[in-house]
Enzyme design. Structure first.
Site, PDB file in Angstrom:
ATOM      1  N   LYS A  74       1.677 -30.037  10.356  1.00  0.00           N
ATOM      2  CA  LYS A  74       2.695 -30.174  11.408  1.00  0.00           C
ATOM      3  C   LYS A  74       2.398 -29.162  12.522  1.00  0.00           C
ATOM      4  O   LYS A  74       1.908 -29.537  13.581  1.00  0.00           O
ATOM      5  CB  LYS A  74       4.090 -30.007  10.820  1.00  0.00           C
ATOM      6  CG  LYS A  74       4.396 -31.116   9.805  1.00  0.00           C
ATOM      7  CD  LYS A  74       5.261 -30.619   8.713  1.00  0.00           C
ATOM      8  CE  LYS A  74       5.332 -31.447   7.464  1.00  0.00           C
ATOM      9  NZ  LYS A  74       5.344 -32.876   7.539  1.00  0.00           N
ATOM     10  N   ASP A 133       9.650 -22.567   1.626  1.00  0.00           N
ATOM     11  CA  ASP A 133       8.799 -23.681   2.052  1.00  0.00           C
ATOM     12  C   ASP A 133       9.018 -23.821   3.559  1.00  0.00           C
ATOM     13  O   ASP A 133      10.085 -24.244   4.013  1.00  0.00           O
ATOM     14  CB  ASP A 133       9.233 -24.958   1.308  1.00  0.00           C
ATOM     15  CG  ASP A 133       8.519 -26.206   1.833  1.00  0.00           C
ATOM     16  OD1 ASP A 133       7.693 -26.087   2.762  1.00  0.00           O
ATOM     17  OD2 ASP A 133       8.801 -27.306   1.304  1.00  0.00           O
ATOM     18  N   TRP A 160      12.685 -32.416  -0.030  1.00  0.00           N
ATOM     19  CA  TRP A 160      11.615 -31.480  -0.385  1.00  0.00           C
ATOM     20  C   TRP A 160      12.084 -30.444  -1.383  1.00  0.00           C
ATOM     21  O   TRP A 160      11.378 -30.151  -2.348  1.00  0.00           O
ATOM     22  CB  TRP A 160      11.015 -30.835   0.871  1.00  0.00           C
ATOM     23  CG  TRP A 160      10.531 -31.902   1.786  1.00  0.00           C
ATOM     24  CD1 TRP A 160      11.023 -32.225   3.011  1.00  0.00           C
ATOM     25  CD2 TRP A 160       9.485 -32.859   1.519  1.00  0.00           C
ATOM     26  NE1 TRP A 160      10.362 -33.311   3.522  1.00  0.00           N
ATOM     27  CE2 TRP A 160       9.421 -33.717   2.635  1.00  0.00           C
ATOM     28  CE3 TRP A 160       8.623 -33.086   0.444  1.00  0.00           C
ATOM     29  CZ2 TRP A 160       8.509 -34.776   2.712  1.00  0.00           C
ATOM     30  CZ3 TRP A 160       7.726 -34.133   0.521  1.00  0.00           C
ATOM     31  CH2 TRP A 160       7.669 -34.960   1.637  1.00  0.00           C
TER      32      TRP A 160
HETATM   33  C1  LIG Z   1       9.357 -29.328   4.205  1.00  0.00           C
HETATM   34  C2  LIG Z   1       8.254 -30.023   3.480  1.00  0.00           C
HETATM   35  N1  LIG Z   1       7.834 -29.552   2.293  1.00  0.00           N
HETATM   36  C3  LIG Z   1       6.853 -30.134   1.601  1.00  0.00           C
HETATM   37  C4  LIG Z   1       6.205 -31.251   2.085  1.00  0.00           C
HETATM   38  C5  LIG Z   1       5.105 -31.877   1.268  1.00  0.00           C
HETATM   39  O1  LIG Z   1       3.912 -31.566   1.844  1.00  0.00           O
HETATM   40  P1  LIG Z   1       2.506 -32.152   1.318  1.00  0.00           P
HETATM   41  O2  LIG Z   1       2.531 -33.601   1.602  1.00  0.00           O
HETATM   42  O3  LIG Z   1       1.546 -31.366   2.119  1.00  0.00           O
HETATM   43  O4  LIG Z   1       2.412 -31.868  -0.128  1.00  0.00           O
HETATM   44  C6  LIG Z   1       6.576 -31.775   3.321  1.00  0.00           C
HETATM   45  C7  LIG Z   1       5.885 -32.941   3.871  1.00  0.00           C
HETATM   46  O5  LIG Z   1       6.192 -33.449   4.916  1.00  0.00           O
HETATM   47  C8  LIG Z   1       7.629 -31.145   4.036  1.00  0.00           C
HETATM   48  O6  LIG Z   1       8.034 -31.620   5.211  1.00  0.00           O
END
Ligand SMILES: Cc1ncc(COP(=O)(O)O)c(C=O)c1O
Length: 378
Positions: free
Chosen positions: A208, A184, A113
């Site tokens: 989540k 994040d 991520w």
């Molecule tokens: C820590 C983290 N950041 C970002 C994301 C991306 O999220 P999205 O699919 O809502 O864009 C995720 C998805 O699981 C994640 O676990």
């Protein structure tokens, strides 16, 4: 298999409390104005068919905003926003809005991520990775870099919990020298008390700990909203636009915001973040204890960096083909016991148990028993 008997370890969209699903279903039929009690007055319409500018929706979004402060603990110094585009859109919106002329955007890379966030920033301007655990397969949270490594930064970005590798910052660091900290928090928001005051801009995809996909919680220190972005940023991608008419610049995910509100009602009713944090600690401890006492399972994350939300491990035994076969056997046996969604992310392999706030303690004990039985060959 009967859905009520399935233990859902999905990494996201993830398990929701049955009470929240029930109340969301009621809201689909008829939105109730003041909570979910049967005595609450219904408005005669579904949440899906009312205007986002109507009084009833205004009550929903304002309540959700208030609960973000009261239940999660986001300080009043920060504006709460409910946006769309997932956490991934935030990977782009952050550099678009917070980059400052001549100042690099700095990142701590804990894998997947953060790597995606870094890639978005690189498209927009100078970007620096100031700490990374790539060299050890993202099995830990790297040491906080010295202030001078990011002293000239536009901001410093961290991922508080890596959903794939199962690593988590034990505390929210404080960025030195007045550099804004961006976090994040997609996979651990609401799981325990956090020093939100250290964070200047935080975000979390809701799917989540906060409800369904399609809503992203963003919280931003109000002063940051006054600073004009560098270069051309489309109006819809500016935080200031969304803050001006809070979360109503365009049609929001009204149902998603309702479910997010119901999740925060539930969290408050469960005893709030301190109570859920204690439960989460017990759940993770139970699982790590089995892993640490095993000669078959190897947890991916190193002690000191271990996530309480996502726990990843591999099954021992070389060669690889044998390991894969063993993992498949483990996962198939788990499914037969109603333990679902345990397949590890393709980049780590093995097994991953996501045990977010709504995941019940008994389900963790069932998994632990299964793991012990499997290891004994039972
Ligand atoms: C820590 C983290 N950041 C970002 C994301 C991306 O999220 P999205 O699919 O809502 O864009 C995720 C998805 O699981 C994640 O676990």
């Amino acid at each position: 298999m009967d859905a009520s008997k399935i233990r859902n370890f999905s990494a996201g969209p993830a398990i929701l409390p049955p009470a929240v699903i029930e109340r969301a279903a009621e809201g689909l039929k008829e939105l109730r104005l003041h909570g979910h009690e049967p005595t609450a007055p219904g408005i005669g319409l579904s949440i899906l068919e009312i205007s986002h500018r109507s009084g009833p929706y205004d009550a929903v979004t304002k309540a959700a905003e208030r609960l973000c402060h009261e239940v999660l603990g986001i300080p009043q110094t920060h504006q709460v926003l409910f946006l769309q585009g997932g956490a991934s859109l935030q990977f782009a919106m952050v550099p678009m809005n917070l980059r400052r002329e001549g100042k690099p955007a700095c990142y701590i890379d804990t894998g997947a991520w953060s790597t995606k966030a870094i890639a978005e920033s690189e498209q927009l301007g100078p970007t620096k990775v100031v700490a990374s655990s790539k060299g050890t397969g993202f099995d830990r949270i790297p040491q906080m870099p010295a202030g001078e490594t990011y002293a000239d930064a536009s901001y410093l970005h961290i991922t508080t919990n890596n959903t794939i590798y199962g690593t988590e910052f034990s505390e929210i660091p404080r960025a030195e020298g007045g550099v804004p900290l961006v976090a994040d928090m997609s996979s651990n928001i609401g799981s325990r008390p956090f020093a939100y005051e250290n964070i200047d801009l935080g975000f979390a995809g809701a799917q989540k700990n906060l409800g369904p996909s399609g809503v992203t919680l963003v919280f931003v220190r109000r002063e940051l909203l006054n600073e004009a972005p560098v270069g051309v940023v489309p109006k819809i991608l500016r935080y200031a636009t969304h803050a001006k008419n809070p979360s109503l610049y365009n049609t929001p995910n009204t149902f998603g915001v309702l479910v997010l509100k119901l999740m925060l009602d539930w969290l408050r009713d469960e005893g709030g973040v301190p109570a859920i944090a204690e439960r989460n600690r017990r759940k993770a401890t139970a699982l790590y204890t089995v892993l640490d006492n095993s000669s078959l399972y190897t947890p991916h994350a190193q002690p000191g960096s271990r996530s309480q939300m996502n726990i990843s491990w591999t099954l021992g035994g070389a060669p690889e083909a044998e390991r894969d076969a063993l993992t498949k056997q483990f996962l198939a046996g788990a499914e037969r016991r109603g333990l679902s969604g345990l397949k590890g992310h393709r980049s780590v392999g093995g097994v991953r148990a996501s045990i977010y706030n709504a995941f019940p303690e008994e389900g963790v004990h069932e998994l632990c028993s299964y793991m012990e039985d499997f290891e004994r060959g039972a």
